[in-house]
Design a protein around this motif. Sequence first.
Motif, short mmCIF file in Angstrom:
data_model
loop_
_atom_site.label_atom_id
_atom_site.label_comp_id
_atom_site.label_asym_id
_atom_site.label_seq_id
_atom_site.Cartn_x
_atom_site.Cartn_y
_atom_site.Cartn_z
N UNK A 1 -10.24 -4.60 3.22
CA UNK A 1 -10.34 -4.52 1.76
C UNK A 1 -11.80 -4.49 1.32
N UNK A 2 -12.64 -5.29 2.00
CA UNK A 2 -14.06 -5.28 1.63
C UNK A 2 -14.68 -3.90 1.87
N UNK A 3 -14.29 -3.27 2.97
CA UNK A 3 -14.82 -1.93 3.26
C UNK A 3 -14.34 -0.94 2.20
N UNK B 1 -4.33 0.16 5.21
CA UNK B 1 -3.34 -0.85 4.83
C UNK B 1 -3.04 -0.73 3.35
N UNK B 2 -1.85 -1.17 2.91
CA UNK B 2 -1.52 -1.09 1.48
C UNK B 2 -2.51 -1.84 0.60
N UNK B 3 -2.98 -3.01 1.06
CA UNK B 3 -3.93 -3.78 0.25
C UNK B 3 -5.25 -3.02 0.11
N UNK C 1 -1.32 5.35 8.50
CA UNK C 1 -1.11 3.91 8.46
C UNK C 1 0.06 3.52 9.36
N UNK C 2 0.04 2.32 9.93
CA UNK C 2 1.09 1.91 10.85
C UNK C 2 2.47 1.99 10.24
N UNK C 3 2.58 1.63 8.95
CA UNK C 3 3.91 1.63 8.36
C UNK C 3 4.47 3.04 8.22
#
Length: 235
Positions: free
Chosen positions: A1-3, A114-116, A230-232
């Motif tokens: 998220x920071x990236x 990731x979703x976040x 993404x993995x999902x």
Amino acid sequence: MRAAVRQGASVAIATGLYGISFGALSVVAGVSVPQTMALSLLLFSGGSQFALIGVVAAGGSPFAAVATATLLGVRNTLYGTVVSPLLQVRGWRRLAAAQVTIDESTAVAVGQRTPAAVRAGFWTTGIGVFVLWNAFTLLGAVAGDALGDPRAWGLDAAAGAAFLALVWPRLAARRAQVVAALAVVVSLALIPLVPAGLPVLAAAAVAIVVGLVSRPATGRPEREDGDGGRPEEAQ
């Protein structure tokens, strides 16, 4: 998220600075400062805004200016179909997301794993560009002729370079490279022949056609190595 936040902030700064060019060019074209600010606040689509004032500066009719800007802005509808299932927002947040669904916010969002991170990248970029674009539009509009020709500053190159940096990692897969190459060829061939906006839509059509042609017989989307999926999505 920071990236994702760092990436979104850097893109927002590079793109927002280019708002100086729009503000200055708009008032030089004869559009008032309030009208210029209304375009950035409400239309908020750099390509469409530049297309509109370009028609105005050339002496075109208001209808032609609006039609050109609208045609170029259709691409944002395509972006909406991409980011809507990723963000999954409802109510007023959906309206806010629609307003800041632009080239940059979409590119940053789809580049996350990731979703976040997708949400963080999208909102950081979208809100950041919106705030800075409007702030620098006002600066350019108020300064006007005192700024000289803003295109000589290279801000347009900075915004383009930032966007290219987002797209480049997505071109690792062979099919993505083919799509990008075909889209470039089609766009360059159509630019001198058709109104502004159509080359962008034609480039998007290239991606759609390639996706349909290369779809596996099972109807499930083909996953490519190196596409940053993404993995999902793989599941």
